[in-house]
Each structure stands twice: as C-alpha cells, then as structure tokens.
Write a protein that holds these residues in place. Sequence first.
Motif, PDB file in Angstrom:
ATOM      1  N   UNK A  20     -13.710 -12.612  40.912  1.00 49.63           N
ATOM      2  CA  UNK A  20     -14.839 -12.655  41.837  1.00 49.63           C
ATOM      3  C   UNK A  20     -14.465 -11.940  43.143  1.00 49.63           C
ATOM      4  N   UNK A  21     -15.360 -11.106  43.627  1.00 44.69           N
ATOM      5  CA  UNK A  21     -15.101 -10.336  44.838  1.00 44.69           C
ATOM      6  C   UNK A  21     -14.390  -9.030  44.597  1.00 44.69           C
ATOM      7  N   UNK A  22     -14.070  -8.717  43.338  1.00 44.58           N
ATOM      8  CA  UNK A  22     -13.387  -7.465  43.012  1.00 44.58           C
ATOM      9  C   UNK A  22     -14.429  -6.394  42.697  1.00 44.58           C
ATOM     10  N   UNK A  23     -13.945  -5.220  42.295  1.00 43.22           N
ATOM     11  CA  UNK A  23     -14.847  -4.118  41.934  1.00 43.22           C
ATOM     12  C   UNK A  23     -15.491  -4.314  40.574  1.00 43.22           C
ATOM     13  N   UNK A  24     -15.185  -5.420  39.903  1.00 45.25           N
ATOM     14  CA  UNK A  24     -15.684  -5.658  38.548  1.00 45.25           C
ATOM     15  C   UNK A  24     -16.760  -6.738  38.552  1.00 45.25           C
ATOM     16  N   UNK A  25     -17.835  -6.468  37.850  1.00 46.03           N
ATOM     17  CA  UNK A  25     -18.885  -7.453  37.635  1.00 46.03           C
ATOM     18  C   UNK A  25     -18.557  -8.211  36.353  1.00 46.03           C
ATOM     19  N   UNK A  26     -18.402  -9.529  36.474  1.00 44.26           N
ATOM     20  CA  UNK A  26     -17.839 -10.329  35.385  1.00 44.26           C
ATOM     21  C   UNK A  26     -18.938 -10.859  34.462  1.00 44.26           C
ATOM     22  N   UNK A  27     -18.797 -10.530  33.188  1.00 46.25           N
ATOM     23  CA  UNK A  27     -19.682 -11.025  32.142  1.00 46.25           C
ATOM     24  C   UNK A  27     -18.882 -11.905  31.180  1.00 46.25           C
ATOM     25  N   UNK A  28     -19.560 -12.832  30.552  1.00 45.70           N
ATOM     26  CA  UNK A  28     -18.921 -13.674  29.535  1.00 45.70           C
ATOM     27  C   UNK A  28     -19.915 -13.943  28.416  1.00 45.70           C
ATOM     28  N   UNK A  29     -19.402 -14.034  27.192  1.00 47.59           N
ATOM     29  CA  UNK A  29     -20.242 -14.380  26.044  1.00 47.59           C
ATOM     30  C   UNK A  29     -19.575 -15.509  25.269  1.00 47.59           C
ATOM     31  N   UNK A  30     -20.395 -16.351  24.683  1.00 52.15           N
ATOM     32  CA  UNK A  30     -19.883 -17.489  23.911  1.00 52.15           C
ATOM     33  C   UNK A  30     -21.006 -17.990  23.017  1.00 52.15           C
ATOM     34  N   UNK A  31     -20.630 -18.652  21.939  1.00 54.55           N
ATOM     35  CA  UNK A  31     -21.650 -19.214  21.054  1.00 54.55           C
ATOM     36  C   UNK A  31     -22.159 -20.568  21.540  1.00 54.55           C
ATOM     37  N   UNK A  32     -21.450 -21.195  22.483  1.00 54.92           N
ATOM     38  CA  UNK A  32     -21.845 -22.490  23.037  1.00 54.92           C
ATOM     39  C   UNK A  32     -22.470 -22.275  24.413  1.00 54.92           C
ATOM     40  N   UNK A  33     -23.761 -22.529  24.573  1.00 51.75           N
ATOM     41  CA  UNK A  33     -24.406 -22.260  25.862  1.00 51.75           C
ATOM     42  C   UNK A  33     -23.898 -23.125  27.009  1.00 51.75           C
ATOM     43  N   UNK A  47     -23.345 -15.473  21.898  1.00 49.46           N
ATOM     44  CA  UNK A  47     -22.882 -14.870  20.654  1.00 49.46           C
ATOM     45  C   UNK A  47     -23.491 -15.623  19.475  1.00 49.46           C
ATOM     46  N   UNK A  48     -23.773 -14.936  18.385  1.00 46.67           N
ATOM     47  CA  UNK A  48     -24.274 -15.636  17.189  1.00 46.67           C
ATOM     48  C   UNK A  48     -23.189 -16.513  16.589  1.00 46.67           C
ATOM     49  N   UNK A  49     -23.559 -17.666  16.140  1.00 44.15           N
ATOM     50  CA  UNK A  49     -22.595 -18.579  15.519  1.00 44.15           C
ATOM     51  C   UNK A  49     -22.240 -18.111  14.109  1.00 44.15           C
ATOM     52  N   UNK A  50     -20.966 -18.258  13.759  1.00 43.38           N
ATOM     53  CA  UNK A  50     -20.531 -18.011  12.390  1.00 43.38           C
ATOM     54  C   UNK A  50     -20.302 -16.569  12.015  1.00 43.38           C
TER      55      UNK A  50
END
Length: 354
Positions: A20-33, A47-50
């Motif tokens: 956070x606060x760096x030059x990178x915009x942080x994204x995350x993906x997971x099957x569990x909301x 992410x799709x499960x399975x």
Amino acid sequence: MNVLFTKNFSVTAAQLHALHGSRYSVWASHSDPGHGMLAAADHTFLEPRGLLGDDYAAWLLDACIQHGIQLVIPGKERELLASWQERFAAAGITLITPATEAVQRHLERKDEFLRGWDTDILPLPRWTTFDSLQSFDDAVAQLRVPGVRLCVKPARGIYASGFRVLMDTPDLKSFLGGELYQMSTAAARELFAQAAPQGTPGELPTMLLMHTLEGAERSVDCVAWQGELLRAVVRRKGGEGQQIEDRPDLLEAARQISARYNLSGIFNFQTKDGPDAPGPDTQGRNRRANMLEINARASGGLRYSMAAGVNFPLLLLDAATGVLDRATIPPVQTGLRVAEDKVARVIRGQEATA
C-alpha cells in the motif's frame, strides 16, 4: 501498475498491506468472498471454485487481460503456471513464478530434494524413507541411535502436517502439557498397520524418518531474482516471539540456494541445529545448522521477517519490472525480538468487486 495475488493462504494479506502506498495497485483473487486476502487488497475479483490445471491457467490469463493486470504472483497452481509464462508474456503480463515447474516439484518432493541436496552448503540430519509398516520397522532399526529421538513426516506436505517426534513410550507429562507433535513408536506402528494392512511396499504415502535435532530451529526468508539473492532474513524460533539474527553462514547458504535453483521470488528454507559445528555454543556443545527443507513460496512467518525492515514483495516487483536500485535496498535490522499482536477486523459483509 496492477499486480494480482491469486488464491493463497490468509497470511498473504501481510504482503498486500506492505505494498500500500507503492507504485503498484494491489489486486487479489480468491474463491472465498470472505477471505482475508480480499479484505487486504485495493481491488478484488472471485475465482471459480474447483477449477484446476490448464483450465485454471487459461481462465487466469483471460481474467488478467479483462482486468488490465500487468503482474501476477500466483498462489494456486504456481508449479504448473511456470509453463505458462510465455503465453502470459505474449499478452503483456509478467507471471512471476519462483522457478521452473520441474524445480518447484523437485523441492516439494522432500525425499527427492534431500537425495539431490549438496551437503557442502549445509549438512543434513540422518534420514531415510518408508512406505509400509515393514519398511518403517526397518528404517527405525537403521536410524536408531542411543540418546537420539526419531521423527516422521510425509514427503509431500506443508507446514507441520503429519510431523511427529517418536517417543519410546507414551509420555503423560507431554500429553497433559498440550504437546501436539509427539507420539509413541507403538502408536505410530498401529497407525501405519491400520493404514497399510497388507504390509506391502507402496501402501503408505512416502514418508520420511529422520534424526530429531535438538538445537535451535531457524526459518530463513529470502527474495531473489533470476538466481540473485536480493535479501534474506534469519529468524530463530523459540520463546515468546522470534529473534532476528545476524548469521553470515545462513546468508551464504541463501545465496547458493538462489543460484543453484535459479530462483525468482520469495522463498524460505528451514534449518535446525545439530552436532558437528566448528565452535561451542553457549552450553558448551558443538552446534551447526542442518538443512531441513526449502519451500519455493513465501512462508507463513514472512510477516516477522518484514518487521526487520525488508519489504519482500516490493523488492520482488521492483526487480521484475527493472526499476530496483540494489544500492538503495535497506539493510536487514538484526538483533530484534519480533512478536505479533493479532487483531480482529470487521469486514461488514464486504463482497468481492470486479
């Protein structure tokens, strides 16, 4: 630049917070909301499960194109994804995997890794494998030495799953004290006999039997790029918190490991002190760090090492994008005792958003 961390353990949230606060915009993906990774990211999607294997890799590539992702640090299917790097690159996406698929699978298979390890870097405790009750009995007879305890663990596994120190007899004091990682040899035999009733080789998953080293245990967190070690932090476990140590011998081992396996990413290796060191320790006994395993992934305790002044994910991303100024990398702060205060976070029914 948009960087995506894919489905991984909840401790990955510490890496997301560090960006956070760096030059990178942080994204995350997971099957569990409701997963903690998603709560720690600026942008998320599900992410799709399975979905597994090449089907998952193809879905991930399409998702990255759709969301404008330029960099990916995968958790799920990271071994297989190493063979997809060229396809991601053709779409303008840098897929950061720690090593080739073959090297990653070699390190995950602890028996293969131990057989191929260069003991000139660090010694190994005595060990062997078994895959049946009879070969377990033979292994115990082979390694049994007066005054040395034996331990078992699966050749495939993460964290301490399946690890047990074998006791000659059941120990009530350890049981009442909540010791989770001990069992009697008789109980181990009963377990293996039940799981492998025919007594034939291969009935059990490949297991390791090793000498249990009784010295200090250390975890070494490292970040490397194309075989070059960028930084490593040595932390000694035991007592309250963990001690960040100055250990030139283990830093040299980290450099050799990075080069030997041509690693690019955050990785970790575990050591434990045993006999045959060149000098006495504080108790007057000779101790030397022995290699236990290398994990081609970030450790669960990486957050302790980041408290020593090393922003592991930022170093990795800057190296991958060619902007890292090696002369300005902060030194590791050693001599620290690092502890963790856990906090609860209210998500307030947060949903993953595209």
